[in-house]
Design an enzyme around this catalytic site. Structure first.
Site, PDB file in Angstrom:
ATOM      1  N   ASP A 106       2.923   8.184 -12.933  1.00  0.00           N
ATOM      2  CA  ASP A 106       3.096   7.405 -11.706  1.00  0.00           C
ATOM      3  C   ASP A 106       4.595   7.316 -11.427  1.00  0.00           C
ATOM      4  O   ASP A 106       5.332   6.694 -12.176  1.00  0.00           O
ATOM      5  CB  ASP A 106       2.495   5.998 -11.881  1.00  0.00           C
ATOM      6  CG  ASP A 106       2.409   5.243 -10.558  1.00  0.00           C
ATOM      7  OD1 ASP A 106       3.056   5.668  -9.577  1.00  0.00           O
ATOM      8  OD2 ASP A 106       1.696   4.224 -10.524  1.00  0.00           O
ATOM      9  N   GLU A 165       3.709   9.087  -1.058  1.00  0.00           N
ATOM     10  CA  GLU A 165       2.445   9.826  -1.100  1.00  0.00           C
ATOM     11  C   GLU A 165       2.130  10.333  -2.511  1.00  0.00           C
ATOM     12  O   GLU A 165       3.025  10.789  -3.229  1.00  0.00           O
ATOM     13  CB  GLU A 165       2.562  11.015  -0.133  1.00  0.00           C
ATOM     14  CG  GLU A 165       1.419  12.005  -0.156  1.00  0.00           C
ATOM     15  CD  GLU A 165       0.143  11.436   0.439  1.00  0.00           C
ATOM     16  OE1 GLU A 165       0.180  10.930   1.569  1.00  0.00           O
ATOM     17  OE2 GLU A 165      -0.911  11.503  -0.237  1.00  0.00           O
ATOM     18  N   GLY A 166       0.878  10.260  -2.877  1.00  0.00           N
ATOM     19  CA  GLY A 166       0.430  10.854  -4.153  1.00  0.00           C
ATOM     20  C   GLY A 166       1.157  10.284  -5.355  1.00  0.00           C
ATOM     21  O   GLY A 166       1.635  11.039  -6.195  1.00  0.00           O
ATOM     22  N   HIS A 218       0.831  -1.200   0.000  1.00  0.00           N
ATOM     23  CA  HIS A 218       0.000   0.000   0.000  1.00  0.00           C
ATOM     24  C   HIS A 218       0.865   1.249   0.000  1.00  0.00           C
ATOM     25  O   HIS A 218       1.738   1.392   0.840  1.00  0.00           O
ATOM     26  CB  HIS A 218      -0.903  -0.014   1.246  1.00  0.00           C
ATOM     27  CG  HIS A 218      -1.986   1.010   1.218  1.00  0.00           C
ATOM     28  ND1 HIS A 218      -3.196   0.786   0.593  1.00  0.00           N
ATOM     29  CD2 HIS A 218      -2.040   2.269   1.706  1.00  0.00           C
ATOM     30  CE1 HIS A 218      -3.958   1.865   0.716  1.00  0.00           C
ATOM     31  NE2 HIS A 218      -3.280   2.784   1.384  1.00  0.00           N
ATOM     32  N   SER A 219       0.604   2.141  -0.941  1.00  0.00           N
ATOM     33  CA  SER A 219       1.337   3.405  -0.963  1.00  0.00           C
ATOM     34  C   SER A 219       0.578   4.434  -0.138  1.00  0.00           C
ATOM     35  O   SER A 219      -0.633   4.602  -0.304  1.00  0.00           O
ATOM     36  CB  SER A 219       1.492   3.920  -2.397  1.00  0.00           C
ATOM     37  OG  SER A 219       2.229   2.986  -3.160  1.00  0.00           O
ATOM     38  N   CYS A 239      -8.037   4.565  -1.833  1.00  0.00           N
ATOM     39  CA  CYS A 239      -6.941   4.060  -0.996  1.00  0.00           C
ATOM     40  C   CYS A 239      -7.408   3.618   0.386  1.00  0.00           C
ATOM     41  O   CYS A 239      -7.082   2.525   0.842  1.00  0.00           O
ATOM     42  CB  CYS A 239      -5.868   5.124  -0.850  1.00  0.00           C
ATOM     43  SG  CYS A 239      -5.305   5.774  -2.425  1.00  0.00           S
ATOM     44  N   ARG A 267       5.919   6.070  -8.677  1.00  0.00           N
ATOM     45  CA  ARG A 267       6.227   5.072  -7.639  1.00  0.00           C
ATOM     46  C   ARG A 267       7.084   3.945  -8.195  1.00  0.00           C
ATOM     47  O   ARG A 267       7.134   3.701  -9.389  1.00  0.00           O
ATOM     48  CB  ARG A 267       4.923   4.431  -7.121  1.00  0.00           C
ATOM     49  CG  ARG A 267       4.052   5.381  -6.374  1.00  0.00           C
ATOM     50  CD  ARG A 267       2.763   4.714  -5.988  1.00  0.00           C
ATOM     51  NE  ARG A 267       2.005   4.261  -7.148  1.00  0.00           N
ATOM     52  CZ  ARG A 267       0.889   3.542  -7.074  1.00  0.00           C
ATOM     53  NH1 ARG A 267       0.412   3.170  -5.913  1.00  0.00           N
ATOM     54  NH2 ARG A 267       0.257   3.198  -8.170  1.00  0.00           N
TER      55      ARG A 267
END
Ligand SMILES: [Zn+2]
Length: 190
Positions: free
Chosen positions: A120, A85-86, A44-45, A60, A122
């Site tokens: 994205d 985050e985000g 989970h981010s 989320c 991440r």
């Protein structure tokens, strides 16, 4: 860097903190219960607005709490909570992106690009390293994001996926539609 028990409304977890060895020193969290290697796993981010403020703008918070209750029901499983985050643009940039979506008709990807970010930003290497450090060889992953599975496979982990469907509502419908159509998330929308 730190380990303790954590009692929560969902039961008692073990909480382990990992810290990145770079200038950011980001602290990621591994929360586990019981025979966690054989239970469901959520990567989970962090989403401050969804996880903490119960925002309806994304899915989320509902995914995090669904994962926690699945783990509690099975009395085994784990969550890797990543501090990105985000989609890793940070809270203030995410809120700027919300403003653009609310006032300029952009979708979540267009807004990120307009602000000079990737759609994205991440990555899930840290999640794979943490899971391997915790002795995982095989991961039963709760997600609707195929990219997470690819990252774990890249690190030699066996993965099987259980689709985790977040809550859909009128406020996050466009956001989820964009993630489904433009980012390949496996999300069921009516
Ligand atoms: Zn969110």
């Amino acid at each position: 860097v730190a380990v303790a028990k954590l009692k929560s409304e969902y039961g008692t977890f073990d909480i382990t903190i990992y810290q990145e060895i770079n200038k950011d020193c980001k602290e990621h969290v591994f929360i586990s219960m019981g025979d966690y290697r054989n239970g469901p796993v959520r990567i989970h981010s962090e989403c401050f607005t969804g996880d903490v403020l119960a925002s309806l703008t994304c899915d989320c918070g509902s995914q995090l709490h669904q994962a926690l209750s699945l783990i509690a029901n099975e009395r085994k499983g784990a969550i890797v909570y990543l501090r990105q985050e985000g989609r890793d643009i940070g809270l203030s940039e995410k809120i700027k992106a919300y403003y653009l979506q609310q006032n300029n008709g952009m979708d979540t990807i267009e807004a990120n690009l307009f602000l000079g970010h990737k759609p994205d930003n991440r990555n899930f290497h840290q999640a794979a390293w943490i899971l391997k450090d915790q002795g995982f060889k095989k991961v039963h992953l709760l997600t609707n994001n195929p990219v997470k599975m690819e990252y774990l496979k890249l690190h030699g982990l066996d993965v099987d996926v259980e689709n985790l469907q977040g809550r859909v509502n009128p406020d996050n419908y466009k956001y989820l539609y964009t993630k489904k159509i433009k980012m390949g998330h496996k999300i069921k929308l009516d």
